[in-house]
Write an enzyme that holds these catalytic residues in place. Structure first.
Site, PDB file in Angstrom:
ATOM      1  N   CYS A  79       1.160  -1.269  -0.304  1.00 11.53           N
ATOM      2  CA  CYS A  79       0.007  -0.017  -0.094  1.00 11.53           C
ATOM      3  C   CYS A  79       1.005   1.666  -0.192  1.00 11.53           C
ATOM      4  O   CYS A  79       1.821   1.519  -1.415  1.00 11.53           O
ATOM      5  CB  CYS A  79      -1.120  -0.256   1.486  1.00 11.53           C
ATOM      6  SG  CYS A  79      -2.227   0.678   1.007  1.00 11.53           S
ATOM      7  N   HIS A 169      -3.675  -5.128   1.644  1.00  9.46           N
ATOM      8  CA  HIS A 169      -2.625  -5.715   2.505  1.00  9.46           C
ATOM      9  C   HIS A 169      -2.264  -6.957   3.705  1.00  9.46           C
ATOM     10  O   HIS A 169      -3.713  -7.644   4.291  1.00  9.46           O
ATOM     11  CB  HIS A 169      -3.588  -5.042   3.995  1.00  9.46           C
ATOM     12  CG  HIS A 169      -3.166  -3.069   3.768  1.00  9.46           C
ATOM     13  ND1 HIS A 169      -2.384  -2.703   4.576  1.00  9.46           N
ATOM     14  CD2 HIS A 169      -4.445  -2.012   3.442  1.00  9.46           C
ATOM     15  CE1 HIS A 169      -2.314  -0.670   4.367  1.00  9.46           C
ATOM     16  NE2 HIS A 169      -3.500  -0.787   3.575  1.00  9.46           N
ATOM     17  N   GLU A 171      -0.830  -8.802   5.397  1.00  9.74           N
ATOM     18  CA  GLU A 171      -0.604  -8.419   6.918  1.00  9.74           C
ATOM     19  C   GLU A 171      -1.678  -8.804   7.596  1.00  9.74           C
ATOM     20  O   GLU A 171      -1.734  -9.049   8.970  1.00  9.74           O
ATOM     21  CB  GLU A 171       0.584  -7.792   7.566  1.00  9.74           C
ATOM     22  CG  GLU A 171       0.027  -6.152   7.535  1.00  9.74           C
ATOM     23  CD  GLU A 171      -0.537  -5.511   6.042  1.00  9.74           C
ATOM     24  OE1 GLU A 171       0.142  -5.530   5.375  1.00  9.74           O
ATOM     25  OE2 GLU A 171      -0.831  -4.186   6.686  1.00  9.74           O
TER      26      GLU A 171
HETATM   27  N1  GLN Z   1      -3.438   6.468   0.798  1.00  6.31           N
HETATM   28  C1  GLN Z   1      -2.368   6.249   0.788  1.00  6.31           C
HETATM   29  C2  GLN Z   1      -1.161   7.107   0.651  1.00  6.31           C
HETATM   30  O1  GLN Z   1      -1.786   7.588   0.272  1.00  6.31           O
HETATM   31  C3  GLN Z   1      -1.927   4.372   1.222  1.00  6.31           C
HETATM   32  C4  GLN Z   1      -3.087   3.687   1.932  1.00  6.31           C
HETATM   33  C5  GLN Z   1      -3.089   2.586   2.650  1.00  6.31           C
HETATM   34  O2  GLN Z   1      -1.391   2.578   3.081  1.00  6.31           O
HETATM   35  N2  GLN Z   1      -3.684   2.022   3.510  1.00  6.31           N
HETATM   36  O3  GLN Z   1      -0.365   6.441   1.166  1.00  6.31           O
END
Ligand code: GLN
Length: 191
Positions: A79, A169, A171
């Site tokens: 992410c 995610h 995890e």
């Molecule tokens: N929206 C977040 C970003 O731009 C990422 C979201 C996340 O890691 N759950 O960094």
């Protein structure tokens, strides 16, 4: 094998638990001196990529980590971690490590679908649960990077040599198979 988890911000504890359950020796990177310990792999957790990028620079960890990744250190970004590694972010003029041949789209699922759970066929792993939280997706893989998983025809996981990223995610899902893939396919062969 010893895995460093970037622990400046975001969902790092969950990665630590999952990696430990797979037998990895895990420690946290919080400040520059933590980099003096040798390690075999790095995990960049979800969270807020802008904040993580800023804290990486402020702590002096940014350049040493970028050099290690460029030199082949196995790294798994989820992410926000994906956003830290991407060479291009379509809707942000700032990039961070900018080492991986992917173009990411930030906060790609909009407000309504900000967070959702799906399942995806992950190349070399099989079906895995995929939890998305204000997630990016990968608009394009180019160069040496390869797509590993799709959700709704969008690329949500990719690999380029020593670098593995997921928009979701693993995890948080309770299913350790993507972490096992990272340890067995990227970390173990590099030792
Ligand atoms: N929206 C977040 C970003 O731009 C990422 C979201 C996340 O890691 N759950 O960094």
């Amino acid at each position: 094998m010893r895995i460093a988890v970037l622990a400046l911000q975001g969902a790092f504890i969950e990665h630590e638990r999952m990696l430990a359950s797979l037998g990895a020796d895990v420690f946290e990177l919080r400040q520059e001196k933590d980099l003096h310990r040798p390690f075999d792999g790095l995990v960049l957790p979800g969270g807020e990529s802008t904040v993580q990028g800023k804290l990486l620079r402020e702590t002096g960890m940014f350049e040493p980590l970028r050099s290690k990744i460029e030199a082949g250190l196995p790294v798994f970004g989820t992410c926000a971690g994906l956003l830290l590694l991407a060479k291009r972010i379509e809707n942000d003029d700032r990039t961070h490590f900018a080492v991986m041949d992917v173009a990411a789209v930030r906060n790609a699922y909009g407000r309504q679908l900000g967070s959702f759970a799906a399942e995806t066929e992950f190349a070399g792993v099989g079906r895995v649960p995929a939890i998305f939280i204000r997630a990016p997706y990968i608009g394009e893989v180019f160069g040496q990077s390869q797509a590993l998983a799709l959700v709704d025809n969008r690329i949500v996981a990719a690999q380029q040599g020593n670098m593995l990223v997921t928009a979701f995610h693993p995890e948080l899902s309770g299913d350790p198979s993507v972490h096992r893939y990272f340890l067995e396919t990227l970390v173990a062969p590099s030792q």
